[in-house]
Design an enzyme around this catalytic site. Structure first.
Site, mmCIF file in Angstrom:
data_model
loop_
_atom_site.group_PDB
_atom_site.id
_atom_site.type_symbol
_atom_site.label_atom_id
_atom_site.label_comp_id
_atom_site.label_asym_id
_atom_site.label_seq_id
_atom_site.Cartn_x
_atom_site.Cartn_y
_atom_site.Cartn_z
ATOM 1 N N GLU B 49 11.913 2.579 -3.330
ATOM 2 C CA GLU B 49 10.910 3.097 -2.386
ATOM 3 C C GLU B 49 10.973 2.242 -1.138
ATOM 4 O O GLU B 49 10.971 1.015 -1.219
ATOM 5 C CB GLU B 49 9.507 2.986 -2.988
ATOM 6 C CG GLU B 49 9.178 4.071 -3.993
ATOM 7 C CD GLU B 49 7.746 3.948 -4.528
ATOM 8 O OE1 GLU B 49 7.498 4.450 -5.612
ATOM 9 O OE2 GLU B 49 6.908 3.332 -3.845
ATOM 10 N N ASP B 60 -3.383 0.061 2.342
ATOM 11 C CA ASP B 60 -2.505 -1.043 1.973
ATOM 12 C C ASP B 60 -3.276 -2.346 1.842
ATOM 13 O O ASP B 60 -4.153 -2.651 2.635
ATOM 14 C CB ASP B 60 -1.411 -1.244 3.036
ATOM 15 C CG ASP B 60 -0.429 -0.088 3.049
ATOM 16 O OD1 ASP B 60 -0.323 0.580 2.006
ATOM 17 O OD2 ASP B 60 0.198 0.150 4.087
#
Lengths: 412, 266
Positions: B49, B60
């Site tokens: 990824e 995040d």
């Protein structure tokens, strides 16, 4: 051409995806937040028609915040400029010294109904943070406020007040260290704590439901104003200009809401964004500068961004307007041409502050000083039968140090 | 046609182990180094990824924010990301690659132009953090038509009814978020509970490959090895930060860490 429907609140004119005009707003959020947002949406939909809840809200609005806030003519300023009559809706006279307290009270009432014990919120100028801290304390809720470290420095008086009211102030050190980063950090916090904590977005931004709750709360301003105008002028005058500063856009939405269905020629809406320092290109003025539509904080909106889609840094003397995006509702009003938007520079705002405070006994903060700058420019061009009303939505005390530094002294 | 992503899961299944997915940010700490990193960890990881950074991320945690910040400071752009992918795909340990990021960048690039470019450089899948169901219906469908796997996300807050709808609309792979947290949080839910939720989802359609992510490290990975796949991200980003601080080579350190992760799930 995009049209606004009559007899339906603007906040309710979105489609099933939460988009206004098919392209502004929505819910562009991580999967984790879908459920809490859906729960809040259902709860608010129920509460806004619940008699008991409305009674509670009205009680706090009338007796705690203090309603109505004054609507006064600025005689000296009017005489000095010539032209239109200039009036001020002095919202800063309420208990929170800014319009942010309406949103804070409604959110804390909702949090209580949802059985949440914690609230978290973002703040730029510190007014949303200060009022949330005040109200949370009153309602027995624990409160966390996220604030950019640049804003913590320039609005430290409000930070002290937040702490005094028992809120935990969390400095945000990422990015430009201003409101945009505070909102991001607050949302990240909510992602991790959504089951125990009620999120209070401080303006008419963020996912659809937060835009709606905030605008529904600040609408109190125009409800009061409409009654006050009819009391004074017997009816809504033939030519009215409602001028308001626009950062996220919560005070302007509240100031305009009740006048939405009036003809544009009778009641015009003028939004004033932050133009930043003279010659600066870091504007916080997405509507004035024809920014492209992008996604910021879960909503589609006109937003200052580069070609890649990275959100631009902005710069303004007023922390409360220093935001690269703007409410989807204002994007809707702009495209429907119901409101027009312009900007005032830092210098314009300071000059307006100086003129208003010299001639009158009100003391607007740097945010509404942007609106006064436009009023001062516009009034001489209009006939004496025209009425300009400026929403003086914040008190200058929080800007004491900035004003002292820029103008040499601050007297209040 | 079976996608390379599905092929990989089937291969791992045969080996009776979960697939190991790694997440690093394109351009961290430099464009060149981030390419070296994925080229190197491709030796042990099954699926790579790669994050394309955004400067206002709303999901995040600190570690990945720091990586994104470094990458953006070094001027990473989508055109660089595509170049990285193309290069990686021609390298010795090329593996299926999933791009992960926020929707605004794709919106500004143009949805179809973005997918065309993905196809061209060999992107196998996409994870878009802030494009949930049903907002993602059109884009997910376009992905399918371009032969790209659109990875739907499920979270502990997703209702049962919604899970069913999302699975029905999903492609080969689904990402289950282990707990309520941003990335990089400490695993605050017992692995048993996570695996119980995982089994519930798996029961709805056992052919879908479900990976678990968030809070997975060299310490916790072994407890979740029943899953189809496991994603490690923040720990790798943190290791880049640590390597830079002590002036070591992140490439060799990450290779070692990923090997270590792999050994724990074999």
């Amino acid at each position: 051409m995009i049209k606004i429907k009559k007899n339906i609140l603007l906040i309710d004119q979105h489609d099933k995806n939460g988009l206004w005009a098919g392209k502004f707003g929505g819910n562009w959020v991580p999967e984790t937040l879908k459920k809490p947002i859906e729960d809040l949406t259902q709860l608010f939909q129920k509460l806004r028609y619940d008699k008991q809840f409305l009674k509670q809200r009205n009680y706090y609005f009338d007796n705690y915040i203090g309603a109505p806030t004054p609507f006064i003519k600025l005689q000296n300023l009017t005489r000095h400029l010539g032209g239109a009559e200039i009036w001020a809706k002095v919202v800063s006279e309420n208990r929170g010294t800014a319009h942010k307290i309406y949103n804070a009270v409604v959110h804390c009432l909702i949090a209580k109904h949802a059985g949440k014990k914690y609230v978290c919120g973002d703040t730029g100028a510190g007014m949303a943070g200060k009022t949330l801290a005040m109200v949370a304390k009153k309602f027995g809720l624990k409160c966390k406020i996220f604030m950019g470290s640049k804003d913590i420095k320039r609005q430290k008086l409000n930070v002290e007040v937040m702490k005094k009211h028992g809120a935990e102030v969390i400095p945000v050190t990422t990015g430009s260290q201003t409101l945009v980063d505070a909102v991001s950090e607050c949302m990240r916090y909510w992602v991790a704590n959504c089951l125990s904590t009620h999120l209070v977005v401080g303006s008419t931004v963020g996912p659809n439901i937060f835009v709606k709750i905030c605008a529904w709360s600040t609408a109190q301003i125009s409800k009061e104003l409409k009654i006050q105008m009819i009391n004074i002028f017997k009816k809504i005058p033939k030519k009215v200009k409602l001028i308001n500063c626009v950062g996220g856009g919560s005070s302007a939405m509240g100031f305009w809401n009740e006048f939405m269905d009036y003809n544009l020629k009778q009641v015009e809406f003028i939004g004033v964004e932050a133009g930043g320092p003279k010659n600066s290109k870091l504007h916080a003025a997405p509507l004035t500068n024809n920014s492209k539509i992008g996604i910021l904080h879960g909503a589609k909106q006109y937003v200052m961004q580069n070609k890649e889609g990275q959100i631009s840094e902005t710069e303004s003397i007023s922390a409360g307007l220093d935001y690269p995006g703007v409410s989807p509702l204002h994007c809707f009003l702009k495209d429907a041409k119901r409101a027009r938007y312009t900007s005032a520079t830092d210098e314009d705002a300071l000059a307006a502050y100086q003129l208003v405070t010299t001639l009158e006994d009100i003391s607007p903060s740097l945010e509404p000083s942007h609106a006064f700058a436009e009023a001062i420019k516009l009034a001489p061009k209009l006939s004496p039968s025209a009425i300009i009303v400026v929403n003086s939505c914040g008190d200058s005390l929080k800007d004491k140090f900035i004003i002292k530094k820029r103008l040499g002294s601050y007297i209040r | 046609m079976t996608s390379k992503i599905l092929e990989t899961f089937l291969k791992c299944q045969k080996e009776q182990r979960p697939a190991l997915l790694t997440y690093t940010v394109a351009g961290d700490s430099t464009k060149k180094q981030s390419l070296e990193i994925i080229k190197s960890i491709g030796e042990h990881a099954d699926i790579i990824e790669l994050g394309f950074p955004h400067n206002t991320p709303i999901a995040d945690g600190g570690q990945i924010q720091e990586s994104s910040h470094r990458a953006l400071k070094n001027g990473i752009k989508l055109s660089d990301v595509f170049r990285l992918v193309k290069n990686f795909k021609q390298s010795k340990y090329a593996k299926p690659l999933i791009l992960m990021g926020y929707f605004n960048l794709i919106l500004q690039y143009g949805l179809l132009a973005f997918l065309k470019q993905c196809k061209k450089v060999g992107v196998d899948g996409l994870i878009i953090v802030d494009l949930p169901y049903p907002e993602n219906k059109y884009f997910a469908n376009q992905c399918k038509q371009h032969g790209i796997t659109f990875v739907q996300l499920l979270s502990p807050t997703t209702s049962k009814q919604r899970i069913k709808k999302i699975i029905k609309d999903s492609h080969d792979m689904i990402y289950y978020i282990s707990m309520l947290s941003t990335t990089g949080g400490k695993l605050k839910v017992p692995s048993k509970k996570i695996l119980a939720n995982y089994s519930q989802i798996k029961k709805i359609n056992s052919r879908k490959k479900i990976v678990i992510g968030f809070g997975i490290t060299t310490k916790t990975i072994v407890t979740l090895k029943k899953a189809d796949g496991l994603v490690v991200g923040s720990q790798l980003c943190k290791e880049i930060t640590r390597s830079l601080q002590i002036r070591q080579n992140p490439v060799t350190n990450l290779n070692r860490m990923v090997l270590n992760l792999k050994r724990k799930i074999i």
